[in-house]
Design a protein around this motif. Structure first.
Motif, mmCIF file in Angstrom:
data_model
loop_
_atom_site.group_PDB
_atom_site.id
_atom_site.type_symbol
_atom_site.label_atom_id
_atom_site.label_comp_id
_atom_site.label_asym_id
_atom_site.label_seq_id
_atom_site.Cartn_x
_atom_site.Cartn_y
_atom_site.Cartn_z
ATOM 1 N N PRO A 43 6.561 6.798 -12.963
ATOM 2 C CA PRO A 43 7.529 5.706 -13.102
ATOM 3 C C PRO A 43 6.853 4.343 -13.244
ATOM 4 C CG PRO A 43 8.248 7.245 -11.426
ATOM 5 C CD PRO A 43 6.858 7.665 -11.814
ATOM 6 N N GLU A 44 7.539 3.437 -13.882
ATOM 7 C CA GLU A 44 6.996 2.112 -14.160
ATOM 8 C C GLU A 44 6.553 1.410 -12.879
ATOM 9 O OE1 GLU A 44 8.318 -2.073 -16.381
ATOM 10 O OE2 GLU A 44 9.699 -0.362 -16.305
ATOM 11 N N GLY A 45 5.344 0.872 -12.903
ATOM 12 C CA GLY A 45 4.806 0.132 -11.773
ATOM 13 C C GLY A 45 4.085 0.992 -10.745
ATOM 14 N N TYR A 102 0.840 -1.196 0.000
ATOM 15 C CA TYR A 102 0.000 0.000 0.000
ATOM 16 C C TYR A 102 0.879 1.253 0.000
ATOM 17 C CZ TYR A 102 -3.523 3.434 1.336
ATOM 18 O OH TYR A 102 -4.352 4.522 1.354
ATOM 19 N N VAL A 103 0.503 2.240 -0.822
ATOM 20 C CA VAL A 103 1.290 3.466 -0.951
ATOM 21 C C VAL A 103 0.900 4.448 0.143
ATOM 22 C CG1 VAL A 103 1.859 5.421 -2.422
ATOM 23 C CG2 VAL A 103 1.570 3.148 -3.430
ATOM 24 N N ASP A 148 -3.145 2.248 -7.161
ATOM 25 C CA ASP A 148 -4.521 1.752 -7.195
ATOM 26 C C ASP A 148 -4.855 0.861 -6.005
ATOM 27 O OD1 ASP A 148 -5.572 2.978 -9.426
ATOM 28 O OD2 ASP A 148 -4.881 1.428 -10.811
ATOM 29 N N ARG A 149 -3.836 0.432 -5.281
ATOM 30 C CA ARG A 149 -4.072 -0.502 -4.173
ATOM 31 C C ARG A 149 -4.879 0.171 -3.061
ATOM 32 N NH1 ARG A 149 -1.541 -5.285 -2.344
ATOM 33 N NH2 ARG A 149 -0.083 -5.151 -4.082
ATOM 34 N N SER A 165 -6.506 12.062 -13.052
ATOM 35 C CA SER A 165 -6.312 10.925 -13.938
ATOM 36 C C SER A 165 -4.855 10.495 -13.998
ATOM 37 C CB SER A 165 -6.797 11.273 -15.352
ATOM 38 O OG SER A 165 -5.970 12.278 -15.919
ATOM 39 N N ARG A 166 -4.660 9.206 -14.199
ATOM 40 C CA ARG A 166 -3.326 8.664 -14.460
ATOM 41 C C ARG A 166 -3.415 7.839 -15.736
ATOM 42 N NH1 ARG A 166 -3.961 6.974 -9.153
ATOM 43 N NH2 ARG A 166 -3.896 4.802 -9.821
ATOM 44 N N ARG A 167 -2.390 7.947 -16.565
ATOM 45 C CA ARG A 167 -2.389 7.249 -17.844
ATOM 46 C C ARG A 167 -1.329 6.153 -17.789
ATOM 47 N NH1 ARG A 167 -1.707 12.390 -18.560
ATOM 48 N NH2 ARG A 167 0.358 12.171 -19.506
#
Length: 481
Positions: free
Chosen positions: A256-258, A244-245, A264-265, A418-420
């Motif tokens: 950054p990747e991932g 969890y962030v 979303d967690r 939003s996140r792409r």
């Protein structure tokens, strides 16, 4: 390390920042509560850091009392100021307040306790005072510990009802000596593990399975916030052991990747465990920012150190429950009742600072609350935040000031910018440029779109504010965009 390090440079040992429980007949944890002095209950410290404060919960027979001590810092010099202490119940009602309210949500609300109400809390207050008085904390936290213990004992014996208001003598509860603070730093650094990857990414083990990942991106063909070509964007993320962030800072428009999947967690843990992670991470980050070094992993003083300090300060901001304020969202009747049934609430802060090339720079901070029940409770607990630096100084950074906050209604989901994930970015997808230029956006365009997202307004990441040639020179408001 700047003014804070010169004045007090406060930090705490990692072993003291996590949860510490002691039961009658048991043994204390690393923070050292003498179990023989504690009544039938547990004490858990969320954070024990002389700069970030002392906060936690006392639990007995299914009832919780929360305590907190914070010391104001002079905004100009960084010198430690007066101590403020409080004790609240599980519904975030103020039982006792010592000194001036540290923040807006510390101010007791009229009519929180009815006549004769609070007898159970009064009995627990005496045990809380006893437990805090017996806690074996580092000497640099002695003022916070003593002030909270004295406040709890005084509140237990009051006949005037709650909340109890009292002073916190500046001489009796003075800031710790520099030598004590230095000792705390040494303890803090012992178990930290810091590594610089070949690609420049900084990774750190903050204890308890909590991890930091931080990187910098040099953008050669775009201006910085001062209008000079080329700039560094810093990206930082703190994750708990379950993934969890806890907190994120996004310097520019990249992701950054991932990170998209991680953000979303949803948190599945109860409040006390999450708050203890917030506190542990905050103290570890504070220690790193205040000069911890590892071979080949020195920190950049202008970017990474500043990011770690901001992360630490904000992680420690909302460790205790908060009572919800009435939200004026323009709704009424059945729609308002439907919205009130949600567990989730999002807020956004707009921050700004004076600027030379364009009148201001702006960034935002988006945070999440979770209510304890859908309709029967107005009490909420913090779930973490994301700071959108928008190609410049981040919220709470150097010379940045808070402009406004919008807090949305209770919903069944979080309303977030939003996140792409496919493009590895967020908010405006057009190129950045500090001043007016068709097909581009600046920091205020990002901030405006982020406000629209949290307010539930429609927006475009390619057109409108993200793509027109209109020059936006000032930070947006938190009202309708």
């Amino acid at each position: 390390m700047g003014k804070i390090a010169v004045c007090i440079a406060l930090a705490t040992g990692l072993a003291l920042a996590g949860p510490v429980a002691a039961r009658s007949g048991g043994t204390g944890g690393a923070a050292g509560i003498d179990a023989t002095a504690v009544a039938e209950g547990n004490v858990t410290f969320f954070v024990a850091d002389p700069e970030l404060g002392l906060a936690g919960v006392y639990s007995a027979n299914g009832t919780d009392l929360y305590f907190e001590a914070r010391r104001a810092l002079d905004p100009a010099t960084g010198a430690p100021g007066a101590l403020s202490v409080r004790v609240i119940d599980a519904e975030a009602r103020t039982l006792a307040l010592g000194g001036e309210p540290y923040a807006k949500h510390w101010v007791p609300q009229p009519g929180e306790f009815g006549k004769g109400e609070g007898a159970e809390q009064a009995r627990m207050l005496a045990s809380l005072g006893e437990a805090l008085g017996a806690a074996r904390l580092h000497p640099s936290l002695s003022a916070e510990k003593s002030a909270l213990a004295a406040l709890a004992r005084q509140a237990a014996g009051t006949s005037a009802g709650f909340p109890l208001r009292t002073g916190a003598d500046a001489t009796t509860y003075a800031a710790p000596a520099a030598a004590q603070v230095s000792d705390f730093y040494l303890q803090s650094a012992r178990d930290l593990k810091l590594e610089r990857k070949p690609d420049g990414t900084l990774v750190a083990d903050l204890g308890g399975g909590i991890a930091l990942e931080a990187s910098q991106r040099f953008i050669a063909d775009e201006p910085d916030e001062d209008g000079r070509m080329g700039r560094f964007d810093t990206y930082s993320m703190v994750r708990a052991a379950d993934g969890y962030v806890l907190a994120t800072e996004l310097g520019g428009d990249e992701l950054p990747e991932g990170w998209d999947e991680a953000m979303d967690r949803v948190n599945e843990r109860e409040h006390h465990a999450l708050a203890a992670d917030f506190g542990r991470a905050a103290t570890a980050l504070n220690s790193l920012a205040y000069g911890v070094r590892s071979a080949g992993a020195a920190l950049s003083p202008d970017n990474e150190q500043a990011s770690l300090q901001r992360l630490a300060q904000t992680l420690a901001t909302h460790l205790l429950p908060v009572r919800d304020e009435k939200i004026d969202d323009g709704k009424s009747g059945d729609e308002r009742l439907t919205r009130a049934a949600g567990l989730y609430q999002t807020y956004i802060q707009v921050w700004r600072k004076p600027f030379v090339v364009i009148a201001e720079h702006s960034g935002t901070r988006v945070g999440k609350w979770k209510f304890r029940s859908t309709s029967t409770s107005s009490t909420k607990v913090h779930q973490g935040w994301v700071s959108y630096c928008n190609h410049g100084t981040c919220a709470a950074g150097s010379k940045m000031t808070h402009k406004c906050t919008f807090t949305g209604p209770r919903l069944t989901w979080y309303r977030l910018p939003s996140r792409r994930s496919d493009a590895g970015g967020h908010t405006c997808s057009t190129p950045y440029w500090a001043i007016a230029r068709g097909g581009h956006h600046n920091c205020h365009d990002d901030s405006s779109v982020q406000v629209r997202a949290v307010r539930g307004q429609s927006y475009s990441v390619t057109g409108g504010r993200c793509g027109d040639s209109w020059f936006s020179a000032y930070a947006p408001t938190c009202g309708a965009q």
